[in-house]
Write a protein that holds these residues in place. Structure first.
Motif, short mmCIF file in Angstrom:
data_model
loop_
_atom_site.label_atom_id
_atom_site.label_comp_id
_atom_site.label_asym_id
_atom_site.label_seq_id
_atom_site.Cartn_x
_atom_site.Cartn_y
_atom_site.Cartn_z
N ALA A 124 5.86 17.44 1.85
CA ALA A 124 6.75 17.93 0.74
C ALA A 124 5.62 18.84 -0.07
CB ALA A 124 7.17 16.75 -0.27
N ALA A 125 6.18 19.94 -0.89
CA ALA A 125 5.48 20.93 -1.78
C ALA A 125 4.71 19.92 -2.65
CB ALA A 125 6.53 21.89 -2.24
N PRO A 126 5.52 19.10 -3.41
CA PRO A 126 4.76 18.49 -4.40
C PRO A 126 3.89 17.52 -3.71
CG PRO A 126 7.09 18.25 -4.86
CD PRO A 126 7.07 18.82 -3.34
N PRO A 127 2.27 17.48 -4.19
CA PRO A 127 1.61 16.85 -3.35
C PRO A 127 1.01 15.57 -3.97
CG PRO A 127 0.32 18.39 -4.86
CD PRO A 127 1.90 18.52 -5.01
N GLN A 128 1.79 15.13 -5.11
CA GLN A 128 1.27 13.71 -5.77
C GLN A 128 1.54 12.54 -5.04
OE1 GLN A 128 3.06 16.18 -7.12
NE2 GLN A 128 2.75 16.73 -9.20
N GLY A 129 2.79 12.60 -4.08
CA GLY A 129 2.93 11.39 -3.28
C GLY A 129 1.84 11.24 -2.21
N ARG A 130 1.37 12.30 -1.62
CA ARG A 130 0.13 12.01 -0.60
C ARG A 130 -1.14 11.68 -1.36
NH1 ARG A 130 2.83 16.61 1.25
NH2 ARG A 130 1.41 18.23 0.39
N TYR A 131 -1.37 12.38 -2.53
CA TYR A 131 -2.57 11.94 -3.22
C TYR A 131 -2.54 10.67 -3.86
CZ TYR A 131 -4.47 16.92 -3.54
OH TYR A 131 -4.97 17.94 -3.29
N TYR A 132 -1.46 10.11 -4.19
CA TYR A 132 -1.37 8.65 -4.65
C TYR A 132 -1.61 7.75 -3.46
CZ TYR A 132 1.23 4.52 -6.16
OH TYR A 132 1.39 3.17 -6.44
N LEU A 133 -1.07 8.12 -2.34
CA LEU A 133 -1.34 6.90 -1.04
C LEU A 133 -2.59 7.14 -0.79
CD1 LEU A 133 2.04 6.96 0.77
CD2 LEU A 133 1.17 5.45 -0.90
N GLY A 184 -4.90 7.11 2.58
CA GLY A 184 -3.99 7.64 3.85
C GLY A 184 -2.36 7.51 3.38
N PHE A 185 -1.79 7.91 4.24
CA PHE A 185 -0.27 7.95 4.24
C PHE A 185 0.43 7.80 5.52
CE2 PHE A 185 -1.67 12.25 3.11
CZ PHE A 185 -1.03 12.95 4.31
N PRO A 186 1.55 7.46 5.57
CA PRO A 186 2.13 7.56 7.16
C PRO A 186 2.67 8.79 7.62
CG PRO A 186 3.57 6.72 5.54
CD PRO A 186 2.37 6.70 4.58
N GLY A 188 5.43 -6.80 3.89
CA GLY A 188 5.10 -7.86 2.85
C GLY A 188 5.85 -7.22 1.60
N GLU A 189 5.21 -7.44 0.43
CA GLU A 189 5.96 -7.34 -0.97
C GLU A 189 6.14 -5.80 -1.01
OE1 GLU A 189 5.35 -9.42 -4.48
OE2 GLU A 189 4.05 -10.39 -3.54
N GLY A 190 4.80 -4.92 -1.21
CA GLY A 190 4.72 -3.79 -1.65
C GLY A 190 4.55 -2.66 -0.72
N ILE A 191 4.85 -1.38 -0.98
CA ILE A 191 4.80 -0.21 0.06
C ILE A 191 3.18 -0.02 0.13
CG2 ILE A 191 5.16 2.10 0.04
CD1 ILE A 191 7.45 1.74 -1.59
N GLU A 192 2.39 -0.05 -0.90
CA GLU A 192 1.27 -0.03 -0.61
C GLU A 192 0.12 -0.73 0.32
OE1 GLU A 192 2.40 1.51 -4.72
OE2 GLU A 192 2.57 -0.53 -3.59
N ASN A 193 0.68 -2.25 0.37
CA ASN A 193 0.01 -3.03 1.26
C ASN A 193 0.54 -2.68 2.83
OD1 ASN A 193 -1.74 -4.35 -0.47
ND2 ASN A 193 0.03 -5.93 -0.93
N GLY A 194 1.61 -2.24 3.02
CA GLY A 194 2.27 -1.83 4.07
C GLY A 194 1.76 -0.63 4.66
N VAL A 195 1.48 0.30 3.72
CA VAL A 195 0.52 1.57 4.18
C VAL A 195 -0.66 1.29 4.69
CG1 VAL A 195 -0.02 3.84 3.47
CG2 VAL A 195 2.29 3.06 2.90
#
Length: 442
Positions: A161-170, A176-178, A304-311
């Motif tokens: 995506a053009a907005p980079p905040q999602g990648r920076y957040y993860l 990292g990110f999937p 599990g519960e949250g996205i962050e742990n799964g990532v």
């Protein structure tokens, strides 16, 4: 002599407990506890009527009536007037499940027919009202799902995506990110909280957010999960948000606006403002799950519960090609409800009861509730042979352990089918997998 017979008949009825009367009336009993709310057999509604088997009381909010014996409860349910002698004896007859003595007064055939007609008309009206409520709820649910799909459609695939905040957040949260198209990001996702003076929803702020779909069986989008992002707010990198409470409104305070300084700590402590979650769900989550990486057709699932742990766990495994990575959204959706009989006392945590006496906190047990619905917890593909459940190490450990054991039991295949391998993986004590991933990356 005849009066003595009738007096004994009434006294026998008064001796019948609320619980026994409820069984005679075929009222519904809750799975646990002494309070049993339900629709009123006479007035209708959803939970307007209740009886308490410990306090020996019953109450109907819709009818504005209640009492502490089975006679009155039976009379209300059967639309009998206990102020009339025949009504009282008819109610006693119901409670005792036997005929009125020959010496007692009875309803006339005409009165009985009229009463039963009233009850039947109310029953039909109650059913119509219940159907209308169900239709209204279904309409609301479908509208919410449509809004969730709109939010998903308006966002872009996070990985490119053009907005980079999602990648920076993860990156900041998980190192990292999937490389998958499930997770998305929106540049300006509105955060709604409260109402304006006209009762319309109030937009607290609009900002970048990670957007993830909730999918049901068949991969149908039933809702979405939204995580607002503020890269200037470590360690969670989510915006700090506050809402004005009812006490704050009564005190004459104004709504907090995003960008303002946080409310004074004393105002938060006094309940005038409340911290708001930076994560929300729209549409439906019940029975669904959040896809993170891979495809649900895989025979090995990890989540599990949250996205962050799964990532974080997916990154650690190198995003295995034979695996589908997911999040349940919360612990309840992961594990489903517990069988009430499996509740147990926490070995350490206590809280004061109504009399100020410290009592052990009761924990939902490890056994799944019997006869629960398919969507009481997230779905699992029938083909899955291995389901790796990720526990959260920074949550309360006893409650979490019971819920994880319940999830393992819930998602096991039925007897007679090949057993599914369901390991529970725990992070380091006091950590979650995302924090471990960040520290490992550093």
């Amino acid at each position: 002599m005849s009066d003595d017979v009738i007096k004994l008949f009434v006294e026998d009825a008064r001796a019948v407990s609320i619980e026994d009367t409820a069984k005679i009336l075929n009222l519904k009993f809750s799975a646990r506890g002494h309070e049993h709310p339900q629709p009123c057999p006479n007035c209708g509604g959803t939970d307007t009527f209740a009886f308490n088997t410990k306090k020996e009381k019953w109450n109907c909010r819709a009818g504005g009536i209640g009492g502490n014996d089975g006679i009155g409860m039976a009379a209300h349910c059967a639309d009998l007037d206990v102020r009339r002698r025949d009504g009282l004896l008819e109610a006693c007859s119901i409670v005792l499940d036997r005929d009125i003595p020959d010496e007692g007064e009875r309803e006339s055939d005409q009165d009985r027919a009229a009463r039963l007609q009233r009850l039947e008309e109310r029953r039909q009206q109650n059913e119509a009202d219940a159907a209308a409520r169900a239709d209204s709820q279904a309409d609301f649910r479908e509208k919410e799902r449509a809004k969730a799909r709109g939010i998903i459609k308006a966002s872009s695939v996070l990985v490119d995506a053009a907005p980079p905040q999602g990648r920076y957040y993860l990156r900041y949260r998980c190192n990292g990110f999937p490389d998958a198209s499930w997770l998305r990001v929106g540049a300006n996702v509105p955060y709604w909280h409260g109402q304006d003076e006209r009762g319309a929803p109030l937009e607290l702020f609009s900002g970048p957010a990670m957007v993830a779909p909730f999918i049901g069986p068949g991969l149908v989008e039933i809702g979405c999960h939204i995580t607002w992002i503020d890269l200037n707010e470590p360690p969670k990198f989510r915006p700090k948000l506050f809402g004005l409470t009812k006490d704050g409104i009564a005190a004459g305070l104004v709504e907090w606006a995003f960008g303002d300084a946080p409310p004074p700590d004393v105002d938060v402590a006094d309940g005038l403002y409340e911290p708001l979650p930076a994560k929300k769900m729209r549409g439906s989550k019940k029975g669904g799950l959040i896809p993170i990486g891979g495809h649900p057709e895989a025979r090995r699932w990890v989540g599990g519960e949250g996205i962050e742990n799964g990532v974080a766990f997916g990154l650690w495994e190198g995003w295995r090609q034979d695996t589908f990575y997911f999040a349940a959204g919360d612990l309840g959706n992961l594990s489903g409800p517990a069988e009430p009989s499996s509740r147990f006392a926490h070995p350490m945590l206590k809280k004061p009861d109504a009399k100020g006496i410290a009592r052990a906190v009761m924990i939902a047990g490890p056994k799944p509730k019997r006869d629960q619905q398919a969507d009481d917890a997230m779905w699992i593909g029938d083909q899955v042979d291995e389901l790796v459940l990720l526990a959260d190490g920074d949550s309360e450990p006893v409650m979490t352990a019971a819920a994880m054991a319940r999830a393992r039991a819930r998602h096991q295949r039925p007897e007679g089918q090949p057993r599914r391998l369901i390991p529970i993986v725990w992070p380091r004590a006091g950590y979650d997998f995302s924090r471990m991933a960040v520290e490992a990356g550093e």
